[in-house]
Design a protein around this motif. Structure first.
Motif, PDB file in Angstrom:
ATOM      1  N   LEU A   1      36.631  30.832  38.180  1.00 56.32           N
ATOM      2  CA  LEU A   1      37.481  31.741  39.433  1.00 56.32           C
ATOM      3  C   LEU A   1      38.551  32.309  39.129  1.00 56.32           C
ATOM      4  O   LEU A   1      38.255  33.655  39.477  1.00 56.32           O
ATOM      5  N   LEU A   2      40.062  32.508  38.114  1.00 58.14           N
ATOM      6  CA  LEU A   2      40.383  33.016  37.965  1.00 58.14           C
ATOM      7  C   LEU A   2      39.961  34.137  36.987  1.00 58.14           C
ATOM      8  O   LEU A   2      40.428  35.096  37.173  1.00 58.14           O
ATOM      9  N   THR A   3      38.846  34.242  36.190  1.00 55.92           N
ATOM     10  CA  THR A   3      38.529  35.339  36.104  1.00 55.92           C
ATOM     11  C   THR A   3      37.814  36.548  36.828  1.00 55.92           C
ATOM     12  O   THR A   3      37.650  37.321  36.604  1.00 55.92           O
ATOM     13  N   PHE A   4      37.515  36.424  38.123  1.00 52.17           N
ATOM     14  CA  PHE A   4      37.195  36.890  38.799  1.00 52.17           C
ATOM     15  C   PHE A   4      38.342  37.056  40.186  1.00 52.17           C
ATOM     16  O   PHE A   4      38.431  38.465  40.317  1.00 52.17           O
ATOM     17  N   ALA A   5      38.803  36.073  40.301  1.00 46.90           N
ATOM     18  CA  ALA A   5      40.392  36.707  41.376  1.00 46.90           C
ATOM     19  C   ALA A   5      41.440  37.286  41.069  1.00 46.90           C
ATOM     20  O   ALA A   5      41.388  38.527  42.202  1.00 46.90           O
ATOM     21  N   ALA A   6      41.389  37.488  39.952  1.00 51.91           N
ATOM     22  CA  ALA A   6      42.811  37.939  39.733  1.00 51.91           C
ATOM     23  C   ALA A   6      42.390  39.813  38.887  1.00 51.91           C
ATOM     24  O   ALA A   6      42.742  40.363  39.647  1.00 51.91           O
ATOM     25  N   PRO A   7      41.151  39.702  38.681  1.00 47.53           N
ATOM     26  CA  PRO A   7      41.095  41.741  38.605  1.00 47.53           C
ATOM     27  C   PRO A   7      40.370  42.318  40.785  1.00 47.53           C
ATOM     28  O   PRO A   7      40.592  42.931  40.469  1.00 47.53           O
ATOM     29  N   LEU A   8      39.951  41.026  41.213  1.00 41.88           N
ATOM     30  CA  LEU A   8      39.344  41.425  42.424  1.00 41.88           C
ATOM     31  C   LEU A   8      40.823  41.796  43.090  1.00 41.88           C
ATOM     32  O   LEU A   8      41.270  43.135  43.543  1.00 41.88           O
ATOM     33  N   ALA A   9      42.309  40.446  42.683  1.00 43.46           N
ATOM     34  CA  ALA A   9      43.844  41.313  43.583  1.00 43.46           C
ATOM     35  C   ALA A   9      44.238  42.674  43.143  1.00 43.46           C
ATOM     36  O   ALA A   9      44.653  43.404  44.008  1.00 43.46           O
ATOM     37  N   LEU A  10      44.135  42.381  41.590  1.00 40.95           N
ATOM     38  CA  LEU A  10      44.718  43.753  41.019  1.00 40.95           C
ATOM     39  C   LEU A  10      43.695  44.982  41.325  1.00 40.95           C
ATOM     40  O   LEU A  10      44.660  46.326  41.538  1.00 40.95           O
ATOM     41  N   LEU A  11      42.595  44.458  41.556  1.00 39.86           N
ATOM     42  CA  LEU A  11      42.085  46.115  42.488  1.00 39.86           C
ATOM     43  C   LEU A  11      42.195  46.255  43.579  1.00 39.86           C
ATOM     44  O   LEU A  11      42.318  47.496  43.904  1.00 39.86           O
ATOM     45  N   LEU A  12      41.933  45.439  43.960  1.00 35.58           N
ATOM     46  CA  LEU A  12      42.686  45.672  45.836  1.00 35.58           C
ATOM     47  C   LEU A  12      44.129  46.016  45.990  1.00 35.58           C
ATOM     48  O   LEU A  12      44.388  46.840  46.638  1.00 35.58           O
ATOM     49  N   LEU A  13      44.627  45.631  44.777  1.00 36.06           N
ATOM     50  CA  LEU A  13      46.472  46.236  45.148  1.00 36.06           C
ATOM     51  C   LEU A  13      45.881  47.858  44.359  1.00 36.06           C
ATOM     52  O   LEU A  13      46.823  48.290  45.818  1.00 36.06           O
ATOM     53  N   LEU A  14      44.990  48.245  43.724  1.00 35.20           N
ATOM     54  CA  LEU A  14      45.116  49.244  43.862  1.00 35.20           C
ATOM     55  C   LEU A  14      44.130  49.767  44.861  1.00 35.20           C
ATOM     56  O   LEU A  14      44.460  51.443  44.444  1.00 35.20           O
ATOM     57  N   ASN A  15      44.387  49.815  45.592  1.00 37.54           N
ATOM     58  CA  ASN A  15      43.345  50.736  46.527  1.00 37.54           C
ATOM     59  C   ASN A  15      42.130  50.852  46.409  1.00 37.54           C
ATOM     60  O   ASN A  15      41.619  51.474  46.572  1.00 37.54           O
ATOM     61  N   PHE A  16      41.417  49.519  45.953  1.00 39.34           N
ATOM     62  CA  PHE A  16      40.003  49.856  45.519  1.00 39.34           C
ATOM     63  C   PHE A  16      39.244  50.174  47.371  1.00 39.34           C
ATOM     64  O   PHE A  16      39.270  48.966  47.880  1.00 39.34           O
ATOM     65  N   GLU A  17      38.360  50.217  47.093  1.00 44.54           N
ATOM     66  CA  GLU A  17      37.138  50.309  48.689  1.00 44.54           C
ATOM     67  C   GLU A  17      36.571  48.453  47.877  1.00 44.54           C
ATOM     68  O   GLU A  17      36.740  47.681  47.298  1.00 44.54           O
TER      69      GLU A  17
END
Length: 117
Positions: free
Chosen positions: A15-31
């Motif tokens: 779950l962490l290997t999914f959640a951490a990149p997701l949070a980072l990408l959302l903070l970088l304003n990806f769709e």
């Protein structure tokens, strides 16, 4: 102190290997849908490369739960081996009566064509 089961450890790490990149990408304003797909790909790659040992521990635990300390049931195999070594199950050569063809086993050339009737 109680030991954490390997299934829980592996699940949290996945779950962490999914959640951490997701949070980072959302903070970088990806769709959001692009961030989710990329996070899934990143999480799969990271877990495949770096979580080998926890995955193997989970697999070993599942195998142990499934099979335990029981011995395999080889009763059928033992009976087959006994018959094979005894020789009583070896078939004798076919007699002439057994070699006659029945309607179901007739060759194609013996079957009359619709025009020959």
């Amino acid at each position: 102190m109680k030991r954490i089961p390997p299934v829980v450890t592996y699940t949290v790490l996945r779950l962490l290997t999914f959640a951490a990149p997701l949070a980072l990408l959302l903070l970088l304003n990806f769709e959001p849908w692009v961030a989710t797909v990329l996070a899934a790909i990143i999480g799969l790659s990271v877990s495949y490369i770096f979580l080998r040992h926890p995955r193997e521990r989970v697999a070993a635990e599942l195998y142990e739960r499934r099979h335990g300390n029981r011995t395999p049931d080889t009763q059928d195999e033992d009976a087959e081996d006994a018959v094979a070594t005894d020789g009583s199950a070896v078939s004798s050569p076919a007699t002439p009566q057994e070699n006659t063809k029945t309607d179901a086993t007739a060759s194609v050339s013996e079957i009359p064509s619709p025009t020959e009737k």
